[in-house]
Design a protein around this motif. Structure first.
Motif, short mmCIF file in Angstrom:
data_model
loop_
_atom_site.label_atom_id
_atom_site.label_comp_id
_atom_site.label_asym_id
_atom_site.label_seq_id
_atom_site.Cartn_x
_atom_site.Cartn_y
_atom_site.Cartn_z
N GLU A 82 -31.12 1.00 2.95
CA GLU A 82 -29.69 1.09 2.67
C GLU A 82 -29.28 2.55 2.53
OE1 GLU A 82 -28.26 -2.57 0.07
OE2 GLU A 82 -29.83 -1.45 -0.95
N HIS A 111 -32.26 -3.59 8.21
CA HIS A 111 -31.49 -2.41 8.65
C HIS A 111 -32.35 -1.36 9.36
CE1 HIS A 111 -27.83 -3.81 6.74
NE2 HIS A 111 -28.51 -4.03 5.63
N ASP A 114 -30.76 -0.42 12.68
CA ASP A 114 -29.42 0.19 12.70
C ASP A 114 -29.39 1.37 13.67
OD1 ASP A 114 -28.73 -1.62 10.80
OD2 ASP A 114 -28.35 -0.17 9.19
#
Length: 487
Positions: A82, A111, A114
């Motif tokens: 994050e 993530h 990403d």
């Protein structure tokens, strides 16, 4: 072949769970990696590369952000990345990018993907389109939709049951050929500079290699008859004798040989299609594996060298081929890719001294490793122990966080719940004699370096296992529950 210039292209390959001393290109006496032996003739081969953690998620997060696990926060206690800019995001303005893997942690819900323009996960128990599409979106919106939560719970429950069946029965097929096929298709179809990331999962438990490779390294071994569950062994519920360890090692070697064969196929295609000469090619492992050393199986509950001293080979026009004894860290690869790609880094800025492409790149005086409370593994370990009537002591390495400072001459390990450890790696590479209480200047320097490293990090608190989970955010706990790691 496209007509775009290749001098900014990047191919980044991670051989998941591959220990360095099982590679023939690093001197292993079984020819497990003939393809990488050819690659090593063109590459810088690093003998002292250190992973920042002993498992997939924090290591990939570190390679993608240039941060240690304690800084990027993707750890066993908070299993997703994050508020950090990834390497793919930093290259988004100049490169088209892809991420293909068969590792369940390298997916949108953590993530790690990403910033990649294209990604697919060939996780053996679910189609990639689920993990990269509606199921990922379901995970992201679970707190807002009870129905989606129930759908995802059902899908993952089915997936976990299938995985348990395949792992025990030998029915799992390798997804590596499909990963390589899609990587070739991606490279062949782009006219822009590319950043192509690949994770190959075959050498991760369970070991069920294709027959042609099994017959070469483990002839006559039934992969369904040997211990394929490291938690059973680590919990003390299952013994493994020397003959079984030999069989397990043969299956492991066969898996590595399969990975090598597929990488050779990818590299041969790149050479034949003009994608090789100027492309930065990185091949490494994210971590290794223990096969009984220190009475451990797998890559949990320790930061010993078979896990964290990993293979690393880098091919680049400006990097002389050969063997390098300087200590480097996998975090350096973040800066190496930025350096080659001509990018500054939108999160952590490029540090030229950490790039492996610079003149006289920095020989890291100390490398650092971080290991947090293994919530994911403890749930499985405790279940195996409970089934066998075994009570795991809370003051043991199973519940201990760890940090280590390492250099080629030695290592100092600060353990949370057991006594600290120290080893002179130059004299005792097997880490068999703890020299923590000796007056050794190398060990004293490492202890000081680790203490300084820990100064900027959150202090460990002595909490019970339930409190570790209760301190996590609701979303993090839900993700773990959905994956079947906690109840």
């Amino acid at each position: 072949m496209s007509d775009r210039a290749s001098n900014r292209n990047v191919l980044f390959v991670v051989m998941d769970t591959v220990r360095k001393d099982h590679l023939s290109c690093y001197g292993y006496d079984r020819e497990t990696t003939p393809g990488l032996e050819r690659f090593a003739e063109e590459a810088a081969v690093f003998e002292q590369a250190v992973a920042p953690a002993p498992w997939t998620l924090p290591v990939h997060a570190s390679m993608f952000t240039g941060l240690y696990p304690g800084d990027h926060g993707a750890t066993q206690e908070n299993p997703y990345l994050e508020d950090a800019t990834t390497l793919a995001e930093s290259l988004s303005a100049t490169h088209t990018s892809s991420c293909y893997s068969s590792n369940a942690w390298i997916t949108p819900y953590t993530h790690l993907t990403d910033g990649f323009d294209r990604q697919d996960n060939f996780f053996e128990v679910m189609p990639g389109e689920f993990l990269s599409g509606p199921l990922a979106r379901a995970w992201k919106t679970m707190n807002d939709s009870e129905r989606l939560r129930q759908v995802a719970d059902w899908l993952v429950g089915v997936g976990n049951a299938i995985h348990e069946h395949l792992a025990s029965g030998g029915g799992a097929d390798s997804k590596t050929p499909a990963v390589i096929d899609q990587t070739i298709e991606f490279i062949d179809g782009t006219d822009e500079p590319y950043f192509s990331f690949v994770n190959l999962m075959d050498a991760h438990l369970p070991y069920h290699p294709p027959d042609e490779h099994r017959e070469k390294f483990a002839p006559g071994v039934d992969s369904t008859a040997v211990c394929q569950n490291s938690k059973e062994y680590n919990a003390g519920a299952r013994d493994i004798d020397d003959d079984e360890w030999e069989a397990i090692g043969g299956l492991y070697d066969a898996e590595i040989h399969h990975v090598d064969d597929q990488l050779h196929r990818l590299f041969s295609w790149m050479r034949a299609n003009g994608e090789w000469e100027d492309t930065l090619v990185v091949v490494c492992a994210d971590h290794g594996e223990l096969h009984g050393e220190h009475d451990l199986y797998g890559h949990e509950f320790g930061v010993y060298d078979p896990i964290v001293n990993v293979p690393l080979m880098v091919k680049h026009p400006d990097l002389d081929p050969g063997r390098y004894d300087e200590q480097v860290e996998l975090i350096d690869l973040y800066h190496t890719v930025l350096d080659h790609a001509g990018a500054e880094g939108e999160g952590v800025p490029l540090d030229p001294e950490r790039s492996l492409l610079g003149e006289g790149f920095r020989d890291e005086p100390n490398a650092f490793v971080e290991y947090y409370r293994p919530v994911v593994e403890l749930n499985q370990l405790e279940g195996k122990a409970s089934d066998a009537g075994i009570d795991l002591p809370k003051n043991s390495r199973f519940y201990s966080r760890m940090r280590a400072a390492r250099r080629p001459a030695g290592k100092y390990i600060h353990n949370e719940r057991i006594a600290d450890e120290a080893y002179r790696l130059d004299e005792d590479p097997g880490e068999t004699e703890n020299v923590r209480d000796t007056d050794d200047p190398v060990i004293e320097d490492l202890e000081t370096a680790l203490s300084e490293f820990e100064t900027d990090r959150e202090a460990w608190t002595d909490v019970e296992d339930d409190a570790v989970l209760s301190g996590m955010g609701d979303d993090a706990k839900q993700r773990l529950e959905d994956l079947g790691y906690i109840e």
